[in-house]
Design an enzyme around this catalytic site. Structure first.
Site, PDB file in Angstrom:
ATOM      1  N   ARG A  32       0.722  -1.301  -0.084  1.00  0.00           N
ATOM      2  CA  ARG A  32       0.034   0.032  -0.027  1.00  0.00           C
ATOM      3  C   ARG A  32       0.978   1.354  -0.060  1.00  0.00           C
ATOM      4  O   ARG A  32       1.070   1.906   1.164  1.00  0.00           O
ATOM      5  CB  ARG A  32      -1.090  -0.199   1.369  1.00  0.00           C
ATOM      6  CG  ARG A  32      -2.048  -1.118   0.966  1.00  0.00           C
ATOM      7  CD  ARG A  32      -2.934  -0.473   0.114  1.00  0.00           C
ATOM      8  NE  ARG A  32      -3.624   0.830   0.340  1.00  0.00           N
ATOM      9  CZ  ARG A  32      -4.666   0.873   1.138  1.00  0.00           C
ATOM     10  NH1 ARG A  32      -5.327  -0.122   1.648  1.00  0.00           N
ATOM     11  NH2 ARG A  32      -5.241   2.195   1.415  1.00  0.00           N
ATOM     12  N   HIS A 111     -14.833  -0.295  -4.944  1.00  0.00           N
ATOM     13  CA  HIS A 111     -15.271  -0.340  -3.541  1.00  0.00           C
ATOM     14  C   HIS A 111     -16.453   0.407  -3.340  1.00  0.00           C
ATOM     15  O   HIS A 111     -16.486   1.682  -3.655  1.00  0.00           O
ATOM     16  CB  HIS A 111     -14.031   0.078  -2.603  1.00  0.00           C
ATOM     17  CG  HIS A 111     -12.715  -0.681  -2.742  1.00  0.00           C
ATOM     18  ND1 HIS A 111     -11.913  -0.818  -3.993  1.00  0.00           N
ATOM     19  CD2 HIS A 111     -12.017  -1.643  -1.884  1.00  0.00           C
ATOM     20  CE1 HIS A 111     -11.067  -1.663  -3.674  1.00  0.00           C
ATOM     21  NE2 HIS A 111     -11.146  -2.289  -2.377  1.00  0.00           N
ATOM     22  N   LYS A 136     -11.880  -7.113  -8.796  1.00  0.00           N
ATOM     23  CA  LYS A 136     -11.947  -7.014  -7.387  1.00  0.00           C
ATOM     24  C   LYS A 136     -13.330  -6.090  -7.000  1.00  0.00           C
ATOM     25  O   LYS A 136     -13.522  -4.931  -7.500  1.00  0.00           O
ATOM     26  CB  LYS A 136     -10.787  -6.424  -6.768  1.00  0.00           C
ATOM     27  CG  LYS A 136     -10.977  -6.539  -5.073  1.00  0.00           C
ATOM     28  CD  LYS A 136      -9.690  -5.508  -4.342  1.00  0.00           C
ATOM     29  CE  LYS A 136      -9.660  -5.695  -3.099  1.00  0.00           C
ATOM     30  NZ  LYS A 136      -8.813  -4.804  -2.586  1.00  0.00           N
ATOM     31  N   ARG A 174     -15.059 -12.672   3.937  1.00  0.00           N
ATOM     32  CA  ARG A 174     -13.622 -12.346   3.568  1.00  0.00           C
ATOM     33  C   ARG A 174     -13.168 -13.983   3.589  1.00  0.00           C
ATOM     34  O   ARG A 174     -12.179 -14.001   3.152  1.00  0.00           O
ATOM     35  CB  ARG A 174     -12.960 -11.736   4.451  1.00  0.00           C
ATOM     36  CG  ARG A 174     -13.361 -10.140   4.544  1.00  0.00           C
ATOM     37  CD  ARG A 174     -12.573  -9.540   5.645  1.00  0.00           C
ATOM     38  NE  ARG A 174     -12.968  -7.981   5.418  1.00  0.00           N
ATOM     39  CZ  ARG A 174     -12.180  -7.053   4.854  1.00  0.00           C
ATOM     40  NH1 ARG A 174     -11.188  -7.693   4.113  1.00  0.00           N
ATOM     41  NH2 ARG A 174     -12.391  -5.912   4.859  1.00  0.00           N
ATOM     42  N   GLN A 199     -11.391  -6.219   8.259  1.00  0.00           N
ATOM     43  CA  GLN A 199     -10.336  -7.163   8.008  1.00  0.00           C
ATOM     44  C   GLN A 199      -9.563  -7.893   9.047  1.00  0.00           C
ATOM     45  O   GLN A 199      -9.327  -7.463  10.355  1.00  0.00           O
ATOM     46  CB  GLN A 199      -9.109  -6.099   7.366  1.00  0.00           C
ATOM     47  CG  GLN A 199      -8.345  -7.083   6.572  1.00  0.00           C
ATOM     48  CD  GLN A 199      -7.098  -6.164   6.009  1.00  0.00           C
ATOM     49  OE1 GLN A 199      -6.734  -4.882   6.378  1.00  0.00           O
ATOM     50  NE2 GLN A 199      -7.111  -6.472   4.584  1.00  0.00           N
ATOM     51  N   SER A 233     -15.533 -19.796  20.518  1.00  0.00           N
ATOM     52  CA  SER A 233     -15.895 -20.743  19.602  1.00  0.00           C
ATOM     53  C   SER A 233     -15.212 -21.293  18.564  1.00  0.00           C
ATOM     54  O   SER A 233     -15.180 -22.309  18.245  1.00  0.00           O
ATOM     55  CB  SER A 233     -17.737 -20.678  19.859  1.00  0.00           C
ATOM     56  OG  SER A 233     -18.196 -20.789  20.846  1.00  0.00           O
ATOM     57  N   LYS A 282     -30.871 -17.044  22.024  1.00  0.00           N
ATOM     58  CA  LYS A 282     -31.215 -18.077  22.645  1.00  0.00           C
ATOM     59  C   LYS A 282     -32.822 -18.566  22.611  1.00  0.00           C
ATOM     60  O   LYS A 282     -33.256 -19.699  21.983  1.00  0.00           O
ATOM     61  CB  LYS A 282     -30.695 -18.445  23.841  1.00  0.00           C
ATOM     62  CG  LYS A 282     -29.084 -18.708  23.822  1.00  0.00           C
ATOM     63  CD  LYS A 282     -28.576 -18.769  25.207  1.00  0.00           C
ATOM     64  CE  LYS A 282     -27.129 -19.010  25.105  1.00  0.00           C
ATOM     65  NZ  LYS A 282     -26.434 -19.520  26.342  1.00  0.00           N
ATOM     66  N   ASN A 303     -29.098 -23.527  22.789  1.00  0.00           N
ATOM     67  CA  ASN A 303     -27.604 -22.719  22.275  1.00  0.00           C
ATOM     68  C   ASN A 303     -27.092 -23.652  21.248  1.00  0.00           C
ATOM     69  O   ASN A 303     -26.031 -23.262  20.972  1.00  0.00           O
ATOM     70  CB  ASN A 303     -27.082 -22.685  23.484  1.00  0.00           C
ATOM     71  CG  ASN A 303     -26.386 -24.224  23.930  1.00  0.00           C
ATOM     72  OD1 ASN A 303     -27.052 -25.289  23.504  1.00  0.00           O
ATOM     73  ND2 ASN A 303     -25.197 -24.135  24.677  1.00  0.00           N
ATOM     74  N   ASP A 319     -25.742 -26.455  27.290  1.00  0.00           N
ATOM     75  CA  ASP A 319     -25.317 -25.956  28.628  1.00  0.00           C
ATOM     76  C   ASP A 319     -25.749 -26.990  29.754  1.00  0.00           C
ATOM     77  O   ASP A 319     -25.086 -27.121  30.763  1.00  0.00           O
ATOM     78  CB  ASP A 319     -25.771 -24.664  28.933  1.00  0.00           C
ATOM     79  CG  ASP A 319     -25.169 -23.569  28.103  1.00  0.00           C
ATOM     80  OD1 ASP A 319     -24.073 -23.677  27.633  1.00  0.00           O
ATOM     81  OD2 ASP A 319     -25.776 -22.713  27.736  1.00  0.00           O
ATOM     82  N   ALA A 351     -29.355 -15.699  38.031  1.00  0.00           N
ATOM     83  CA  ALA A 351     -30.784 -16.231  37.752  1.00  0.00           C
ATOM     84  C   ALA A 351     -30.958 -16.111  36.185  1.00  0.00           C
ATOM     85  O   ALA A 351     -32.115 -15.770  35.681  1.00  0.00           O
ATOM     86  CB  ALA A 351     -31.707 -15.643  38.585  1.00  0.00           C
ATOM     87  N   GLN A 469     -21.792 -29.985  21.279  1.00  0.00           N
ATOM     88  CA  GLN A 469     -22.247 -29.554  19.907  1.00  0.00           C
ATOM     89  C   GLN A 469     -21.584 -30.023  18.801  1.00  0.00           C
ATOM     90  O   GLN A 469     -22.083 -30.489  17.703  1.00  0.00           O
ATOM     91  CB  GLN A 469     -21.930 -28.089  19.864  1.00  0.00           C
ATOM     92  CG  GLN A 469     -22.972 -27.269  20.722  1.00  0.00           C
ATOM     93  CD  GLN A 469     -22.463 -25.522  20.852  1.00  0.00           C
ATOM     94  OE1 GLN A 469     -21.421 -25.305  20.556  1.00  0.00           O
ATOM     95  NE2 GLN A 469     -23.348 -24.928  21.106  1.00  0.00           N
TER      96      GLN A 469
END
Length: 497
Positions: A32, A111, A136, A174, A199, A233, A282, A303, A319, A351, A469
Site C-alpha cells: 500500500r 469499492h 475485485k 472474507r 479485516q 467458539s 437463544k 444454544n 449447557d 438467575a 455441539q
C-alpha cells in the site's frame, strides 16, 4: 491464497515486514504505497522481493492515504507496471487510462464503503470491460443477504473475481469467498493495523480459519450472536476440525437482535450445517426450529441448532448437559465413585440464562437447590419455575451447602478482583463450581482452593458444551483435551494470534 496488506510510512519497514511475512508463510503481499511518507522507490520496494506483490495506491476518496495529485498517482502505478510488479490494482474509473504492459497482471477494482448495491451484477460487468486479469469487488455489508449476493456473484463469475463484504457483518465473506472461487482474499499484518473494516490478521486467517484449506467441499458451521467478535467458539471448534482432519470451518456470524429468522433464511444458500447460538438469540433459536429437545423446551432457550437429514433444524441446549458433567467431575475428584447429586444441598448464584439451564439440571438430579441473585425478584421467579428455594443476596453466605455454583459474571475478566461469595463462608470439602471461564482460576476459585475446597472452573463447562455441539454436528467423539487447550490458549494474555 491470502494476500497480506503492508501499510508502513518508511521504505525500510515495508521491506523488513515483507521479509518477515514471507518467513511466516505469506505467499502474496499488497504494497500500500499510499501509506509511505515519501514518494515510492520501486527499486527498493521490489528488489529481491521474497514473494509476488500487488501495488496499490488508494486515494482519500477510497479511504486511502494518498496526498499527491491524481496525475502523480497514475504515473506511480504505471511505473510499478514498468518495474515488472506481478499485479497492479486499478480502480474502475482509471483502469481505462492505464493500458496493459509487460507481464504485470491487472486487478480492476471497485469499492463501496456504504452499502452493497442492488446492481452488483451490472457493476461486475462494467469491471470486466476494462481488460482485467482479476476483478475485485468489495462492498459494505448491511444485512446477511448482502453477503450471500456477493458470494453468489463470485461463484457465478466467468472472470476470476475477488468478492467479499466489509464490516463486522461481512467478516465471514472474507473467508468464505475462497470456497466459491475467489483467487485470494486479503488480510492485515496484525489486528492493530486494519486496512479495511472487518479485516482480519494473516495469522488468524491462516491458523484459526485455515483459509488456504477451504474449498468447494468445505462444510460450514458457526456461532450466531451479537456481539460476537469476542467469541472463542471458532478457535475451539476449528481446533477440533483440524485435529480430526475434517474438511469443515466454523465462523462467527454477527446477527443483530430481531434478525435471526431472515438471517437463517438468507444463509440457506451457504448450506450451514449447524450453529451454536449465544446472546441475544437463544429464545428465538428455539422458535425457529422444527423440533426441540426436552432440555431446550424446559429451559426455554437453545444454544444449538443442528440439521437433520431432511434439512430441518433441531434445537437443543448443551449447557444443561455440560454443567451436570462438570459438577459430577468435581464430585468424582473429591470422592471417587461417588458423583451422585441426589440429596446434596446446592447454592446457585445468579438467575440468568446459564442459571436457568444449570438450575434445571440440579432440580432434575434431586438436589436441595437454593437460588440467590442480586435482583431478588428474578431469583424468586426462577425458584418458582424450578420448584426450589431462594434467599436474598445478603444472606447467601449464611447457609450450609455441599456445592456452590456461580452463574453470575462476577470475577470475569477484566473485573478479576471481584467474587460472588464471601470467603469466610467457604468451608473445607465444599465443591465450588464457577461458570466463568476467563480467567480460568477466578478469585472465587483461588479462595476456595485456599480453604481446601474442591473446585471446577468454567473451562470445563465451556469445553463440554462445545464438545456436545461438535458431536451433534459431526457425529464424531470430540477431542476434549485439544479443545480444552484451545480455550486456554484463547484466554491467555500472550496469544499467538
Amino acid at each position: 491464497m491470502i494476500c497480506v496488506s503492508i501499510g508502513r510510512t518508511r521504505h525500510k519497514m515495508v521491506v523488513l515486514e515483507h521479509r518477515a511475512l514471507a518467513e511466516r508463510g505469506a505467499e502474496l503481499v499488497e504494497l500500500r504505497i499510499d501509506w509511505l511518507s515519501r514518494m515510492p522507490d520501486f527499486s527498493r520496494l521490489l528488489a529481491d522481493r521474497p514473494t509476488p506483490c500487488i501495488v496499490t495506491c488508494r486515494r482519500k476518496s477510497d479511504r486511502g492515504r494518498w496526498r499527491g495529485t491524481e496525475d502523480q498517482r497514475l504515473a506511480l502505478l504505471r511505473s510499478a507496471i514498468v518495474s515488472g510488479v506481478e499485479y497492479v490494482d486499478l480502480e474502475d474509473d482509471v483502469a481505462g487510462q492505464s493500458p496493459r504492459y509487460g507481464e504485470t497482471k491487472r486487478i480492476v477494482s471497485h469499492h463501496n464503503f456504504d452499502e452493497t448495491p442492488q446492481d452488483l451484477e451490472a457493476i461486475h460487468e462494467n469491471l470486466c470491460g476494462y481488460d482485467p486479469d482479476i476483478v475485485k469487488l468489495v462492498t459494505m455489508a448491511n444485512s446477511p443477504s448482502d453477503i450471500v449476493r456477493m458470494l453468489q456473484l463470485v461463484d457465478q463469475a466467468e472472470v476470476p473475481t475477488i468478492g467479499f463484504c466489509m464490516g463486522e457483518l461481512g467478516v465471514v465473506s472474507r473467508m468464505l469467498c475462497g470456497k466459491y472461487g475467489s483467487p485470494f482474499t486479503y488480510a492485515t499484518v496484525s489486528t492493530e493495523r486494519e486496512m479495511g473494516p472487518g479485516q482480519l490478521s494473516f495469522d488468524i486467517m491462516r491458523h484459526i480459519y485455515r483459509y488456504d484449506e477451504i474449498n468447494a467441499d468445505t462444510q460450514v458451521y458457526g456461532v450466531l450472536g451479537d456481539p460476537i467478535s469476542h467469541s472463542l467458539s471458532p478457535l475451539v471448534h476449528n481446533t477440533a476440525f483440524r485435529n480430526q482432519g475434517i474438511n469443515a470451518v466454523y465462523f462467527p456470524f454477527r446477527v443483530p437482535r430481531d434478525t435471526l429468522p431472515k438471517t437463517l433464511e438468507a444463509y440457506r444458500w451457504l448450506d450451514v450445517q449447524g450453529y451454536s447460538v449465544t446472546i441475544p438469540h437463544k429464545e428465538a433459536a428455539l422458535e425457529q426450529a422444527s423440533r426441540a429437545t426436552d432440555a431446550a423446551i424446559a429451559i426455554g432457550a437453545a444454544n444449538t441448532l443442528y440439521q437433520e437429514a431432511d434439512g430441518s433444524w433441531t434445537a437443543t441446549n448443551t449447557d444443561y448437559e455440560a454443567a451436570m458433567a462438570s459438577i459430577r467431575l468435581g464430585l468424582e475428584q473429591h470422592s471417587p465413585g461417588n458423583s451422585d447429586l441426589s440429596g446434596r444441598k446446592v447454592l446457585m448464584l445468579g438467575a440468568g440464562g446459564v442459571a436457568r439451564a444449570v438450575g434445571l439440571g440440579l432440580t432434575r438430579a434431586d438436589t436441595g437447590l437454593t437460588i440467590s441473585n442480586r435482583n431478588s425478584e428474578r431469583a424468586r421467579e426462577l425458584a418458582e419455575e424450578l420448584g426450589c428455594k431462594h434467599i436474598k443476596w445478603k444472606n447467601r453466605g449464611t447457609g450450609f451447602y455441599d456445592i456452590v455454583v456461580n452463574c453470575t459474571p462476577l470475577g470475569m475478566h477484566p473485573e478479576v478482583d471481584e467474587t460472588p461469595f464471601p470467603v469466610n463462608s467457604l468451608r473445607e470439602g465444599m465443591l465450588v463450581f464457577d461458570t466463568v471461564y476467563n480467567p480460568e482460576t477466578t478469585l472465587l476459585l483461588k479462595q476456595a482452593q485456599e480453604r481446601n475446597c474442591t473446585t471446577v472452573s468454567g473451562i470445563e463447562m465451556f469445553v463440554r458444551q462445545a464438545a456436545v455441539q461438535y458431536e451433534l454436528f459431526t457425529g464424531r467423539p470430540a477431542p476434549l483435551a485439544e479443545m480444552r487447550d484451545a480455550i486456554r490458549e484463547g484466554i491467555s494474555p500472550i496469544r499467538p494470534y
